[in-house]
Motif scaffolding. Structure first.
Motif, short mmCIF file in Angstrom:
data_model
loop_
_atom_site.label_atom_id
_atom_site.label_comp_id
_atom_site.label_asym_id
_atom_site.label_seq_id
_atom_site.Cartn_x
_atom_site.Cartn_y
_atom_site.Cartn_z
N ALA A 195 1.14 -1.40 2.14
CA ALA A 195 2.12 -2.45 2.44
C ALA A 195 1.44 -3.70 2.98
N LEU A 196 0.50 -3.53 3.90
CA LEU A 196 -0.10 -4.67 4.60
C LEU A 196 -1.50 -5.04 4.10
N GLY A 197 -2.08 -4.22 3.23
CA GLY A 197 -3.46 -4.47 2.81
C GLY A 197 -4.45 -4.18 3.92
N TYR A 198 -4.07 -3.31 4.84
CA TYR A 198 -4.91 -2.94 5.97
C TYR A 198 -5.78 -1.74 5.60
N GLN A 199 -6.68 -1.38 6.51
CA GLN A 199 -7.51 -0.18 6.34
C GLN A 199 -7.55 0.57 7.67
N ARG A 200 -7.88 1.85 7.59
CA ARG A 200 -8.03 2.64 8.81
C ARG A 200 -9.23 2.14 9.59
N ARG A 201 -9.09 2.05 10.91
CA ARG A 201 -10.20 1.59 11.74
C ARG A 201 -11.27 2.67 11.88
N GLU A 202 -10.86 3.90 12.13
CA GLU A 202 -11.80 5.00 12.34
C GLU A 202 -12.14 5.68 11.02
N VAL A 203 -13.36 6.15 10.93
CA VAL A 203 -13.79 6.93 9.77
C VAL A 203 -13.23 8.35 9.88
N GLU A 204 -13.27 8.90 11.08
CA GLU A 204 -12.77 10.27 11.32
C GLU A 204 -11.23 10.27 11.26
N TRP A 205 -10.68 11.29 10.61
CA TRP A 205 -9.22 11.43 10.52
C TRP A 205 -8.69 12.07 11.79
N MET A 265 -5.23 3.86 13.88
CA MET A 265 -5.08 2.41 14.00
C MET A 265 -5.45 1.80 12.67
N LEU A 266 -4.58 0.92 12.18
CA LEU A 266 -4.81 0.22 10.92
C LEU A 266 -5.11 -1.23 11.23
N VAL A 267 -6.14 -1.77 10.57
CA VAL A 267 -6.57 -3.13 10.88
C VAL A 267 -6.65 -3.97 9.61
N ASP A 268 -6.45 -5.26 9.79
CA ASP A 268 -6.62 -6.23 8.72
C ASP A 268 -8.12 -6.36 8.47
N PRO A 269 -8.60 -6.11 7.25
CA PRO A 269 -10.05 -6.16 7.01
C PRO A 269 -10.66 -7.53 7.30
N ALA A 270 -9.87 -8.59 7.22
CA ALA A 270 -10.38 -9.94 7.51
C ALA A 270 -10.25 -10.28 9.00
N ARG A 300 -7.63 -11.17 10.66
CA ARG A 300 -6.71 -12.29 10.92
C ARG A 300 -5.44 -11.87 11.64
N TYR A 301 -4.98 -10.66 11.39
CA TYR A 301 -3.66 -10.26 11.87
C TYR A 301 -3.74 -9.09 12.85
N LEU A 302 -2.70 -8.94 13.64
CA LEU A 302 -2.60 -7.90 14.65
C LEU A 302 -2.67 -6.51 14.02
N PRO A 303 -3.41 -5.58 14.63
CA PRO A 303 -3.44 -4.20 14.12
C PRO A 303 -2.07 -3.51 14.27
N VAL A 304 -1.90 -2.46 13.49
CA VAL A 304 -0.73 -1.59 13.60
C VAL A 304 -1.26 -0.19 13.84
N SER A 305 -0.68 0.49 14.83
CA SER A 305 -1.09 1.86 15.12
C SER A 305 0.02 2.81 14.74
N LEU A 306 -0.36 4.00 14.32
CA LEU A 306 0.59 5.04 13.94
C LEU A 306 0.37 6.23 14.86
N GLN A 307 1.46 6.73 15.42
CA GLN A 307 1.40 7.84 16.37
C GLN A 307 2.34 8.95 15.90
N LEU A 308 1.82 10.15 15.79
CA LEU A 308 2.61 11.29 15.32
C LEU A 308 3.65 11.68 16.37
N VAL A 336 0.14 6.46 6.80
CA VAL A 336 -1.11 5.73 6.58
C VAL A 336 -1.11 5.15 5.17
N THR A 337 -0.74 5.94 4.19
CA THR A 337 -0.70 5.46 2.81
C THR A 337 0.27 4.29 2.67
N PHE A 338 1.48 4.43 3.20
CA PHE A 338 2.47 3.36 3.07
C PHE A 338 2.01 2.08 3.74
N TRP A 339 1.63 2.15 5.01
CA TRP A 339 1.32 0.93 5.75
C TRP A 339 0.00 0.28 5.32
#
Length: 129
Positions: A33-43, A49-54, A56-64, A27-30
């Motif tokens: 790297a992309l200037g994204y933020q976490r979508r959910e408040v709860e950890w 899921m990481l989203v572009d705050p504006a 504009r761009y496709l989200p990136v999801s991280l799965q353990l 989460v820290t790296f991506w």
């Protein structure tokens, strides 16, 4: 159904999922790297899921996952920029590593990196697709 898309209808690509072994590190790296933020408040320690705050761009999801990336890599991200070398250096500073053994063609417009979990991605020397 969207008739203009034929049988595909409303089926579309919504996110790309990256398997990671250390969720906090990923989460820290991506996000950096992309200037994204976490979508959910709860950890959620297993999925983020990481989203572009504006928006504009496709989200990136991280799965353990419990396993590291396998070779050969079947899918990877291509990140486009008009400032390739600046971003490569910035990403390396965030924890990415260069892949020097990559068989680059003479006219390569891409640099292959690995994220801190070992997942390969490319930085492409183009501002737009």
């Amino acid at each position: 159904m969207d008739a203009s898309r034929g049988a595909a209808g409303d089926l579309h690509l919504a996110t790309v999922v990256i398997n990671v072994q250390d969720m906090a590190r990923a989460v820290t790296f991506w996000t950096e790297a992309l200037g994204y933020q976490r979508r959910e408040v709860e950890w959620d320690p297993e999925f983020q899921m990481l989203v572009d705050p504006a928006g504009r761009y496709l989200p990136v999801s991280l799965q353990l996952t419990g396993a590291g990336p396998r070779e050969p890599v079947r899918v990877h991200l291509d990140l486009y920029t008009a400032h390739q070398e600046d971003h490569v250096e910035r990403l390396v500073g965030l924890g990415a590593t260069r892949v020097p053994e990559w068989p680059y063609p003479d006219d390569a417009d891409f640099v292959v990196l690995r994220d801190p979990d070992g997942n390969e991605f490319c930085v492409i020397d183009h501002a737009d697709l």
